[in-house]
Motif scaffolding. Structure first.
Motif, PDB file in Angstrom:
ATOM      1  N   UNK A 143       7.674  -6.340 -15.050  1.00  0.00           N
ATOM      2  CA  UNK A 143       6.238  -5.767 -15.008  1.00  0.00           C
ATOM      3  C   UNK A 143       6.273  -4.335 -14.677  1.00  0.00           C
ATOM      4  N   UNK A 144       7.090  -3.945 -13.838  1.00  0.00           N
ATOM      5  CA  UNK A 144       7.318  -2.409 -13.549  1.00  0.00           C
ATOM      6  C   UNK A 144       7.670  -1.886 -14.701  1.00  0.00           C
ATOM      7  N   UNK A 180       7.832 -10.805   2.524  1.00  0.00           N
ATOM      8  CA  UNK A 180       8.749  -9.827   3.120  1.00  0.00           C
ATOM      9  C   UNK A 180       9.379  -9.131   1.875  1.00  0.00           C
ATOM     10  N   UNK A 181       9.063  -9.299   0.696  1.00  0.00           N
ATOM     11  CA  UNK A 181       9.651  -8.489  -0.330  1.00  0.00           C
ATOM     12  C   UNK A 181       9.136  -6.926  -0.319  1.00  0.00           C
ATOM     13  N   UNK A 182      10.056  -6.207  -0.485  1.00  0.00           N
ATOM     14  CA  UNK A 182      10.072  -4.679  -0.395  1.00  0.00           C
ATOM     15  C   UNK A 182       9.276  -4.273  -1.964  1.00  0.00           C
ATOM     16  N   UNK A 183       7.878  -4.160  -1.799  1.00  0.00           N
ATOM     17  CA  UNK A 183       7.460  -4.020  -2.999  1.00  0.00           C
ATOM     18  C   UNK A 183       7.492  -2.377  -3.319  1.00  0.00           C
ATOM     19  N   UNK A 184       7.688  -1.595  -2.426  1.00  0.00           N
ATOM     20  CA  UNK A 184       8.083  -0.148  -2.647  1.00  0.00           C
ATOM     21  C   UNK A 184       9.158   0.196  -3.596  1.00  0.00           C
ATOM     22  N   UNK A 185       9.840  -0.963  -4.028  1.00  0.00           N
ATOM     23  CA  UNK A 185      11.034  -0.752  -5.142  1.00  0.00           C
ATOM     24  C   UNK A 185      10.482  -0.723  -6.413  1.00  0.00           C
ATOM     25  N   UNK A 186       9.035  -1.326  -6.495  1.00  0.00           N
ATOM     26  CA  UNK A 186       8.522  -1.295  -7.856  1.00  0.00           C
ATOM     27  C   UNK A 186       7.073  -0.195  -7.518  1.00  0.00           C
ATOM     28  N   UNK A 187       7.417   1.087  -7.744  1.00  0.00           N
ATOM     29  CA  UNK A 187       6.545   2.132  -7.314  1.00  0.00           C
ATOM     30  C   UNK A 187       5.148   2.167  -8.054  1.00  0.00           C
ATOM     31  N   UNK A 188       5.227   1.602  -9.525  1.00  0.00           N
ATOM     32  CA  UNK A 188       3.995   1.572 -10.197  1.00  0.00           C
ATOM     33  C   UNK A 188       2.995   0.268  -9.700  1.00  0.00           C
ATOM     34  N   UNK A 189       3.702  -0.833  -9.451  1.00  0.00           N
ATOM     35  CA  UNK A 189       3.028  -2.025  -9.066  1.00  0.00           C
ATOM     36  C   UNK A 189       2.560  -1.636  -7.634  1.00  0.00           C
ATOM     37  N   UNK A 192      -0.722   0.892  -8.189  1.00  0.00           N
ATOM     38  CA  UNK A 192      -1.693   0.185  -8.560  1.00  0.00           C
ATOM     39  C   UNK A 192      -2.454  -0.656  -7.494  1.00  0.00           C
ATOM     40  N   UNK A 193      -1.547  -1.589  -7.026  1.00  0.00           N
ATOM     41  CA  UNK A 193      -2.020  -2.327  -5.771  1.00  0.00           C
ATOM     42  C   UNK A 193      -2.713  -1.516  -4.603  1.00  0.00           C
ATOM     43  N   UNK A 194      -2.310  -0.468  -4.082  1.00  0.00           N
ATOM     44  CA  UNK A 194      -2.652   0.267  -3.131  1.00  0.00           C
ATOM     45  C   UNK A 194      -4.205   0.947  -3.533  1.00  0.00           C
ATOM     46  N   UNK A 195      -4.287   1.215  -4.836  1.00  0.00           N
ATOM     47  CA  UNK A 195      -5.538   1.789  -5.267  1.00  0.00           C
ATOM     48  C   UNK A 195      -6.569   0.728  -5.315  1.00  0.00           C
TER      49      UNK A 195
END
Lengths: 214, 214
Positions: A143-144, A180-189, A192-195
């Protein structure tokens, strides 16, 4: 309209986002998926939803199941604001992002699947948690690539306006973070999530602010 | 149009049925999912489909993924004959049947999931086969209730005219039969499958008559 929902169910969360984006008020009927063997499996609820899953949306005489089918119904009955772009190829793209989450990631990490792994296959908790992480990470990896490589990606999955794809992505990230999955490894995801999470329609749909939140 | 397909892939099979129902000719590009570690995982193919899954439909400049998104695209670009009914609640119903198969049954019995069970979780073949049967039988049990109990069911899932729901049901029954599941336990599903399979569009989409059939 009345939405049968569980605060933590990501399929319910998708529909709450869509209802909010379309400014549609609804009554919230909580279905507790863990209490008492699972309220979603009781005969009363199964009259509405034979699969014994949430959500179910009741709109007048219409009893609707499956989160993506419900959101397409809302799109057809309340077209503004649209949750799909106009051009067929763009609509297919947004739907494919939604389906990648709904078909390739989410079904493998459902409560009933984790239960079957533990109780029937007999895996230990470590193997079960590794299973969960594997499917989220495998799905997020592709997805990333999709999102990072497509010129249609903006602040959100398709440009800067919320779509069906964002309504699926945000709940899946919520689930990943719970595990506890490190989502920062998927920067675009992550971006978008944060926005999206800060937008009112998404914030009001968040599990933590639902009537049945624990 | 060009369809990247594997004869036995049920997601490819769904799209072949839809293309045939709409009388759309297409070139068949075989992607062998078992040969050489899986052609769907090779970098050349992943340029078209980062997920490394089939099918992919290429229509001019448009590269489309996810079988249900592809079928919705065909519905929008080639509306006749329609694969969805007219009324929004009926469309939601047909989509919900399709999604029940595509989200609740099929993802759990995918090749990559069976591989992970065997090689990573380390289950024996008996447990893996029981897993497969469990999710098909659980899904078919509720799908049978849906279809047997809904007045919209006819010779096919929705009346007597083929829809998206039938394009998902027939490939799922094919899979079930391959795994020796007794589908006669689900008489409505069996009856719809048998009727649909005889229609030309379904017969021409069957795995056994594809160019890459073995």
């Amino acid at each position: 309209m009345k939405l049968y929902s569980y605060f933590r169910s990501s399929a319910s969360y998708r529909v709450r986002i869509a209802l909010n984006l379309k400014n549609l008020p609804y009554d919230y009927a909580p279905i507790h998926m863990l209490r008492d063997g699972g309220e979603q499996l009781k005969p009363e609820y199964r009259k509405l939803n034979p699969d014994g899953v949430v959500p179910t949306l009741v709109d007048g005489d219409n009893v609707l199941q499956q989160s993506l089918a419900i959101i397409e119904y809302l799109e057809e009955t309340h077209p503004e604001p649209p949750l799909l772009p106009k051009a067929p190829a763009d609509r297919a793209y947004v739907r494919s992002v939604a389906l990648q989450i709904a078909c390739e990631i989410h079904p493998l990490d459902n409560l009933r699947v984790l239960k079957y792994l533990k109780h029937t296959v007999g895996t230990d908790d470590e193997t079960k948690d590794a299973w969960y992480r594997h499917w989220v990470e495998a799905g997020f990896t592709t997805l990333e690539q999709h999102l990072a490589g497509d010129s249609r990606t903006g602040k959100l999955c398709f440009g800067d306006t919320p779509t069906l794809a964002d309504a699926c992505l945000v709940p899946q990230v919520f689930n990943a973070q719970r595990f506890k999955i490190d989502v920062t490894r998927f920067p675009t995801i992550q971006r978008i999530h944060d926005h999206a999470s800060q937008l009112d329609a998404f914030a009001r749909a968040a599990p933590g602010v639902q009537p049945d939140a624990e």
